[in-house]
Design an enzyme around this catalytic site. Structure first.
Site, mmCIF file in Angstrom:
data_model
loop_
_atom_site.group_PDB
_atom_site.id
_atom_site.type_symbol
_atom_site.label_atom_id
_atom_site.label_comp_id
_atom_site.label_asym_id
_atom_site.label_seq_id
_atom_site.Cartn_x
_atom_site.Cartn_y
_atom_site.Cartn_z
ATOM 1 N N SER B 339 11.838 80.119 83.895
ATOM 2 C CA SER B 339 10.576 79.372 83.872
ATOM 3 C C SER B 339 9.628 79.820 84.984
ATOM 4 O O SER B 339 8.416 79.797 84.820
ATOM 5 C CB SER B 339 10.827 77.872 84.042
ATOM 6 O OG SER B 339 11.420 77.323 82.892
ATOM 7 N N GLU B 360 18.417 72.680 95.563
ATOM 8 C CA GLU B 360 17.199 73.209 96.156
ATOM 9 C C GLU B 360 17.233 73.226 97.673
ATOM 10 O O GLU B 360 16.570 74.046 98.308
ATOM 11 C CB GLU B 360 15.986 72.419 95.665
ATOM 12 C CG GLU B 360 15.725 72.545 94.164
ATOM 13 C CD GLU B 360 16.624 71.685 93.286
ATOM 14 O OE1 GLU B 360 17.356 70.824 93.835
ATOM 15 O OE2 GLU B 360 16.600 71.856 92.054
ATOM 16 N N PHE B 385 10.401 70.322 92.745
ATOM 17 C CA PHE B 385 11.793 70.297 93.198
ATOM 18 C C PHE B 385 11.954 70.853 94.615
ATOM 19 O O PHE B 385 12.999 70.660 95.235
ATOM 20 C CB PHE B 385 12.699 70.987 92.190
ATOM 21 C CG PHE B 385 12.688 70.314 90.840
ATOM 22 C CD1 PHE B 385 12.526 68.937 90.746
ATOM 23 C CD2 PHE B 385 12.797 71.032 89.675
ATOM 24 C CE1 PHE B 385 12.492 68.300 89.510
ATOM 25 C CE2 PHE B 385 12.760 70.408 88.420
ATOM 26 C CZ PHE B 385 12.606 69.036 88.342
ATOM 27 N N HIS B 409 4.908 74.919 87.724
ATOM 28 C CA HIS B 409 4.856 73.671 86.955
ATOM 29 C C HIS B 409 4.222 72.533 87.748
ATOM 30 O O HIS B 409 4.825 71.491 87.973
ATOM 31 C CB HIS B 409 6.268 73.271 86.499
ATOM 32 C CG HIS B 409 6.822 74.200 85.460
ATOM 33 N ND1 HIS B 409 7.231 75.476 85.771
ATOM 34 C CD2 HIS B 409 7.024 74.056 84.140
ATOM 35 C CE1 HIS B 409 7.652 76.077 84.674
ATOM 36 N NE2 HIS B 409 7.537 75.262 83.669
#
Lengths: 611, 611
Positions: B339, B360, B385, B409
């Site tokens: 992504s 993360e 994130f 995103h």
């Protein structure tokens, strides 16, 4: 467990798969394969095992279900539709603006206690719920469904550890081990033994099952709540299970089937699908409702003007004072309770106190869990360590959680411990959380009154307390509504308005005294509510001082008090001069540091004179 | 291992204790007891086991030592002073403004690769270093000293898991199990078996020792780097070890001894204390230095104006393009690489790519680790994130780390996935990090050029990329210096200046076209560098449009672009009208959402007309 046969449950699982496929195909996006892997487990939980009132998802003794792998939302929605909570046709409105059946669940839906979709957050909330059930003497159980990819998140292991320590046998985690992550296989594929060893080492009872074998699923569920350990069920599954041409295949994460594929998949599933609408769900036990009623008022304060009290200490005093009359108040801390002063409450109310150890993500998650059950949670640690839980707090905003965070040791005024312990970015972070309220008292009276407001006002609050002692400047009966500010000094002919909060308010007052001696008068405002900001109060004062404001804060220049004031008032032509920490600070004595970084009275005096 | 006898090492350990006590007593604050528990292990590592050049702590093949339990800073400082790196007398300047021997270590000191003090962060950085040693074919080993309280942090388990997966046998963790936390005993006290099971389950070789028995310490260290697993040494110790009247006692966390206590303690330790200054430290192997030289320039871009390319995709293209000529570039991702488009680099340069799975905090820590070794790390995941790693990023600011974060995103324009996946607070968070630079390209050319700038400019950068495709509007040879902005539309007589970034730039351009048709002209600025902000460019434009600016951003109203502009320019009398997301957003189509939340061209047109 309900009286329901295996074939019926398998049929319901397939029906949930069909709903998930149809909804995501209609939406043109979503995660149908992640729904299919967990469909059997969800069918078993919702239609055979859990005890709940399907007409009233919030009922206080319902078993709780957290879909921690929130991307399987269509599966959750399908299960509730099949219980009859809402019309089946609504499922096809998935992910549209007009429907609350969003891409990932949020508490806009009555059956979602929290928003999920940021992975690894469900288990910690489940720990909070399970602790709350114990506190409230209720026998509901908490089920948390996680993905295998998600348990790489450290937050899961913080929660797992605490659940083991507190022997939460009313908590059940299910891991949907479908082997496939988003971009590749997970690190451990179908090696359930790796996960088994880990959970066992963290104090859990472990069961490994075939997640598509309904007999096995029911058997391990039937034995939940046994013993004195939390239970984890490791379910070996296939991503896309039930769809012959997709299951266990790569590159099917987060992709809907096209119409043709959907039709083909449904044709496979339909012959073995059954509705759940005719299933009688087992009712929860009848037990007394917990008393979470807040009092009409709290005992009065007893400070004297001029008393030297740190606002962090006022937090402990307030919690103790309020806790005696408000049974809904619970506290949790991350092994800092002797610094945050939460220990006052811990000693008096041990049953309502949770030591979360040095694991701040879980500290916040546990508090959120208690909040979902009607409690008024107060979580405390050093303010800067809440940054560790920033994503949990972000999602708490989306969850519209009832969550009170109290962070101590802010700014360079903590002194010698140095920058790693100084909260200098916390206001920026907390202001940017959806629906948050950010409070920053300067004296003990204000701190205690704001804590009363926090307990009354359901929502997400952050209160920033200071390490140094500061004088009490407000009377015990002063009121501090959220969204207010106090004009603490104002005279006709004031040259400029200085807005401070916390320790900088006292620097502003010192500056005002010094300037007055030179014949320069200034307005001083205590902006104890940074979000919402008392825009009107500050604007009115500023307009009397040539539209000029100086903000001064023990925080970085970005996103703090100064930006809040400028961001709200520049539109009205107010000029905001920001005094804030503008470089990476050093260890030193508090007074040295506030001088060096330009937020002390001298810096204010200089700024006033420069105007 | 050096040729050194046990008694000498024990003596050095006591000398380190004495230094720690003296320094904290002189400072009037600090954690002497946390130093004493680890003194034997540190003496063994620094004076018998590690191979390093004590005159050049940065030497590329030195063994690395991370004091993850940063509050034991005086012990670290004492060890380096005893190697002769700086005068012993400096130790007494601990925690003063004039000395870089701060309360917790920071890289202001040449021997601290990272700042520590926010617990649980060292091991992940160590994983990055150990991976980097492997990449660079160097044989230095990485030692990470942690406290037992600290390993409640989930970040530790994210790191432990990855170290196990990648079989980092050049990584050694030591846990100083002194049983006592800050406010109470840890959850597991001296039960080393609990920790042993956990690390073993996470893929580690485990050794349990008496952390005050020099023979045992040396014996397990001698066998490090054997086998194919990382090694953890669980050292059972006493907090305050060596001080008879303090060791293993409650309420001695973070407290210096008073002068009398210090004298008494030193009197106990002195007879068995020895200096380390005469010890010859083992030298590191002579191996070729890694090539981390960046190129003079990168291959040119080949976009055509009007091409539709998402900036997230441009990230992948840039990384691939740059990676071919810059061997220092390494990439890591958290199972989102298909992504974020990092997968382009992963496929071409697998040896320089690290899949960190869904963890993360560790993703960022690993990147920091590579950065400390001279690499140019690019870590990517969904922007929101990175919030999970907010504290690691905060501390990276204190570490002055070379760290490039690329978050995709962002904002409501991601659409259907809903608020849990939308970065709407990331600019606020990232702006508030010390020394950070925050970049937000609108087209592919800008994105790629900014990535070149990031690779050149050592420091902490965050680049925010968008999910939707946007047209290429800049020529391939356009330059985008950090701190700049582009005036993309400007005419004499413009009524207002609209500042956008990312997808809102195109909304502003659309609005400009529509308004032009009505005879209203506006200035449009692309604020691709949000921090540092091109204050001068925006101010100059605003002054030509009646000092009026409209900012429009796909981010919450707090701490983002609007606050940045207002915070910098209100002081100059510029009025800033903010268009931003002001409520918790919903799932929906991107176009519906930017309209609903008032950041589309219609909202801009309305705002312009209202002025």
């Amino acid at each position: 467990m309900n009286d329901i046969d295996i074939e019926k449950l398998q049929g319901i699982a397939n029906q949930l798969r069909i709903h998930s496929i149809e909804a995501t195909t209609a939406a043109g996006s979503g995660h149908p394969t992640s729904c299919c892997s967990a469909a059997d487990v969800v069918a078993a939980l919702f239609f055979a095992h859990m005890r709940y009132n399907p007409k009233d998802p919030h009922y206080y003794n319902n078993d709780r279900f957290i879909l921690s792998k929130g991307h399987a939302a269509p599966l959750l929605y399908a299960a509730w539709a099949e219980t009859g909570l809402f019309p089946m046709a609504d499922l096809l409105k998935l992910r549209t603006l007009g429907s609350d059946l969003e891409g990932h669940p949020t508490p806009r839906l009555p059956f979602a206690d929290i928003a999920t979709g940021s992975l690894g957050q469900g288990l910690g909330v489940g720990v909070g719920m399970a602790l709350c059930a114990r506190l409230d003497k209720l026998d509901y159980r908490t089920y948390v469904l996680m993905g295998d990819g998600e348990i790489a998140e450290g937050a899961v292991w913080e929660a797992a550890s605490l659940a083991g320590v507190y022997k939460l046998n009313n908590l059940v985690a299910i891991v949907d081990v479908n082997r496939l992550g988003q971009s590749q296989e997970t690190a451990f594929g179908h090696h359930l033994d790796v996960y088994a060893k880990r959970f066992a080492a963290f104090g859990w009872r472990v069961e490994e099952i075939d997640g598509h074998d309904m007999d096995e699923i029911l058997e391990v569920l039937a034995a939940d709540s046994l013993g004195d350990q939390p239970l984890v069920i490791l379910a070996k599954t296939l991503k896309g299970a039930g769809i012959s041409f997709i299951q266990d295949k790569d590159n099917w994460h987060g992709k809907p089937l096209n119409k043709e594929e959907a039709a083909r998949a449904i044709a496979e599933l339909q012959p073995r699908a059954k509705t759940g609408t005719d299933v009688k769900i087992a009712a929860p036990s009848q037990l007394p409702a917990p008393n979470n009623a807040g009092p009409a008022s709290y005992p009065p304060l007893a400070y004297k003007l001029g008393d030297q009290v740190a606002t962090r200490e006022a937090y402990g005093t307030a919690l103790l004072r309020m806790g005696g009359v408000n049974p809904s108040i619970v506290a949790m801390d991350g092994d800092t309770k002797n610094s945050t002063y939460a220990d006052k409450f811990f000693k008096k109310f041990p049953e309502r106190s949770t030591e979360c150890y040095i694991a701040e993500q879980n500290l916040v998650a546990v508090a959120i869990g208690f909040g979902t059950r009607g409690k008024t949670p107060f979580a405390s640690t050093f303010a800067t360590f809440f940054t560790r839980a920033a994503d949990q707090i972000r999602v708490a905003g989306i969850s519209m959680a009832n969550l009170n965070l109290v962070g101590s040791h802010v700014g360079v005024s903590i002194g010698e411990d140095g920058p790693s312990q100084m909260a200098l970015e916390d206001i920026a972070l907390m202001r940017a959380i959806a629906g948050s309220k950010v409070l920053y008292p300067s004296d003990a009276v204000c701190a205690e009154k704001l804590l009363e407001e926090m307990a009354k006002d359901r929502g997400l609050h952050f209160l920033r307390t200071s390490r140094p002692k500061t004088p009490v400047i407000y009377n015990n009966d002063e009121q501090f509504p959220i969204g207010g500010a106090k004009v603490v000094r104002q005279n006709a002919g004031d040259k400029v308005t200085v807005v401070g909060a916390g320790i900088t308010l006292f620097e502003a007052l010192k500056a005002a005294d010094a300037l007055k001696a030179e014949g320069i008068n200034i307005t001083v405002i205590d902006a104890y509510s940074i979000k919402p900001l008392a825009k009107g109060v500050i604007k009115a004062a500023a307009q009397k001082t040539g539209n000029t404001v100086i903000t001064v804060e023990d925080h970085y220049a970005e996103g703090g008090l100064g930006d809040a004031v400028a961001g709200e008032l520049s539109v009205d032509g107010i000029k905001v001069h920001k005094l804030a920490v503008r470089e990476l600070p050093h260890s030193g004595k508090p007074d040295e540091l506030i001088a060096k970084y330009g937020i002390d009275s001298n810096a204010i005096i200089k700024a006033v004179k420069a105007l």
